[in-house]
Design a protein around this motif. Sequence first.
Motif, PDB file in Angstrom:
ATOM      1  N   PHE A 225      28.569  21.462  82.414  1.00  0.00           N
ATOM      2  CA  PHE A 225      27.166  21.262  82.773  1.00  0.00           C
ATOM      3  C   PHE A 225      26.818  22.031  84.043  1.00  0.00           C
ATOM      4  CE2 PHE A 225      24.104  18.731  85.308  1.00  0.00           C
ATOM      5  CZ  PHE A 225      22.983  18.866  84.495  1.00  0.00           C
ATOM      6  N   LYS A 229      25.257  24.936  81.936  1.00  0.00           N
ATOM      7  CA  LYS A 229      24.013  24.343  81.460  1.00  0.00           C
ATOM      8  C   LYS A 229      22.932  24.258  82.533  1.00  0.00           C
ATOM      9  CE  LYS A 229      21.450  21.837  78.591  1.00  0.00           C
ATOM     10  NZ  LYS A 229      20.831  22.410  77.369  1.00  0.00           N
ATOM     11  N   GLU A 232      19.914  26.656  83.137  1.00  0.00           N
ATOM     12  CA  GLU A 232      18.768  26.710  82.229  1.00  0.00           C
ATOM     13  C   GLU A 232      17.555  25.986  82.803  1.00  0.00           C
ATOM     14  OE1 GLU A 232      19.987  25.145  78.499  1.00  0.00           O
ATOM     15  OE2 GLU A 232      21.642  26.580  78.233  1.00  0.00           O
ATOM     16  N   GLU A 233      17.767  25.086  83.761  1.00  0.00           N
ATOM     17  CA  GLU A 233      16.667  24.272  84.273  1.00  0.00           C
ATOM     18  C   GLU A 233      16.428  24.430  85.769  1.00  0.00           C
ATOM     19  OE1 GLU A 233      17.121  20.232  83.045  1.00  0.00           O
ATOM     20  OE2 GLU A 233      17.715  20.760  81.009  1.00  0.00           O
ATOM     21  N   VAL A 272      16.025  14.758  86.919  1.00  0.00           N
ATOM     22  CA  VAL A 272      15.927  15.709  85.799  1.00  0.00           C
ATOM     23  C   VAL A 272      17.313  16.189  85.383  1.00  0.00           C
ATOM     24  CG1 VAL A 272      15.026  17.947  85.058  1.00  0.00           C
ATOM     25  CG2 VAL A 272      13.613  16.429  86.483  1.00  0.00           C
ATOM     26  N   ALA A 273      18.128  16.530  86.373  1.00  0.00           N
ATOM     27  CA  ALA A 273      19.489  16.987  86.078  1.00  0.00           C
ATOM     28  C   ALA A 273      20.317  15.876  85.452  1.00  0.00           C
ATOM     29  CB  ALA A 273      20.156  17.504  87.348  1.00  0.00           C
ATOM     30  N   LYS A 275      19.236  13.398  83.569  1.00  0.00           N
ATOM     31  CA  LYS A 275      18.815  13.251  82.177  1.00  0.00           C
ATOM     32  C   LYS A 275      19.381  14.378  81.313  1.00  0.00           C
ATOM     33  CE  LYS A 275      14.511  10.764  83.159  1.00  0.00           C
ATOM     34  NZ  LYS A 275      13.028  10.804  83.134  1.00  0.00           N
ATOM     35  N   SER A 276      19.443  15.568  81.874  1.00  0.00           N
ATOM     36  CA  SER A 276      19.996  16.708  81.146  1.00  0.00           C
ATOM     37  C   SER A 276      21.486  16.497  80.873  1.00  0.00           C
ATOM     38  CB  SER A 276      19.785  17.995  81.942  1.00  0.00           C
ATOM     39  OG  SER A 276      20.306  19.104  81.263  1.00  0.00           O
ATOM     40  N   SER A 279      21.903  13.931  78.178  1.00  0.00           N
ATOM     41  CA  SER A 279      21.639  14.541  76.878  1.00  0.00           C
ATOM     42  C   SER A 279      22.851  15.325  76.387  1.00  0.00           C
ATOM     43  CB  SER A 279      20.418  15.464  76.977  1.00  0.00           C
ATOM     44  OG  SER A 279      20.199  16.143  75.763  1.00  0.00           O
TER      45      SER A 279
END
Length: 352
Positions: A225, A229, A232-233, A272-273, A275-276, A279
């Motif tokens: 992550f 990952k 990406e955000e 936000v991170a 929750k990502s 997921s």
Amino acid sequence: MITSFEASLNQLSVHKVGNKAQDEYMVLSDAPLSVEDEMLKNLLMTYFLKPFEKVNEVYRFTHATNDLALNEIYHFAKKCFESGSNFHEISQQITRHLYDVSSHPKIKAGEVYVVYFDAVQIEGELHKALGIFKSETKETYLKVYPDAGGFSLSYEQEAINIQKLDKGCLIINTEAEEGYKVVVIDQTNKTQDAAVYWKDDFLKLKIRNDSFNQTHNVLGLYKNFVTEKIDEEFEISKPDKIDLLNKSMKYFKEKEKFDFEEFSDEVIGNDVAAKSFKSMMNNYEQEFETPLSNGFDISNQAVKKQATNYKTVLKLDKNFHVYIHGDRQLLEQGFDDAKGKKYITLFYDKES
């Protein structure tokens, strides 16, 4: 995980399987092998059991229909544990099954050893165990011996190195209704399609979802992550990524239990991170059919194993490597307009 200082070899049968796809033969022995020589018995115990001392992952037998009785090796192991009197016949059935699944062209021929052990220790308890081993790799050894006031040399080809077990599994006689406890070794064909035949086709195993695997999986996912990952955000620098990895490793080393909400607050620090990442955990659960709990006991063994994969090195061109182990606030980044280059400032109290 496995300790064998109290273990003993009860029964042993040896057979040979070739590659069925290459029309190679299978040879089944007529009777079990009697081992009277104590030195040979000790060498065999070293060959069969010593490699499992460093194995942490525990598996269970499974079947696509969820009926364990349809798993061939589970069925044979259960028969063996219920009545050791038909051990050699069961060893032949196990070897036939291995021959039937040896259909990949890269699978090597080799000897198959089926062994019945007493007093194998796993997780602090002693149990009987059924071992299935296969030797595929042969080596050449030199022999030096005294001869007429000097020494002579000879060699032996197609010999087996007792320090290198190619393939093996130990089926521990406990928790039968859940698929037993099974530990596995496969040292050959690691990067080839042939590798799946031992664990997937022959044994049909699934990982036991205990604290070791929960800890190992969450740490592995979090590393992916942060390193892949999260870009990406968010726009995040390499030192900040290393800081996130350091915080996560610190959390797992200091805590006794993992709590997702606590981990999100103390380590991730961004809703936000968080929750990502959650997921990402959910996707992993669905893809690999392996539940990841929001709370579990942390396994120190799994933390140590994953710590070797957590890289905290900031590589700057080919000139510098900066190892970041602690406070991220003691490192500042900037850009020098005059030189047209990025720079890093490090603050510290003393040299050592």
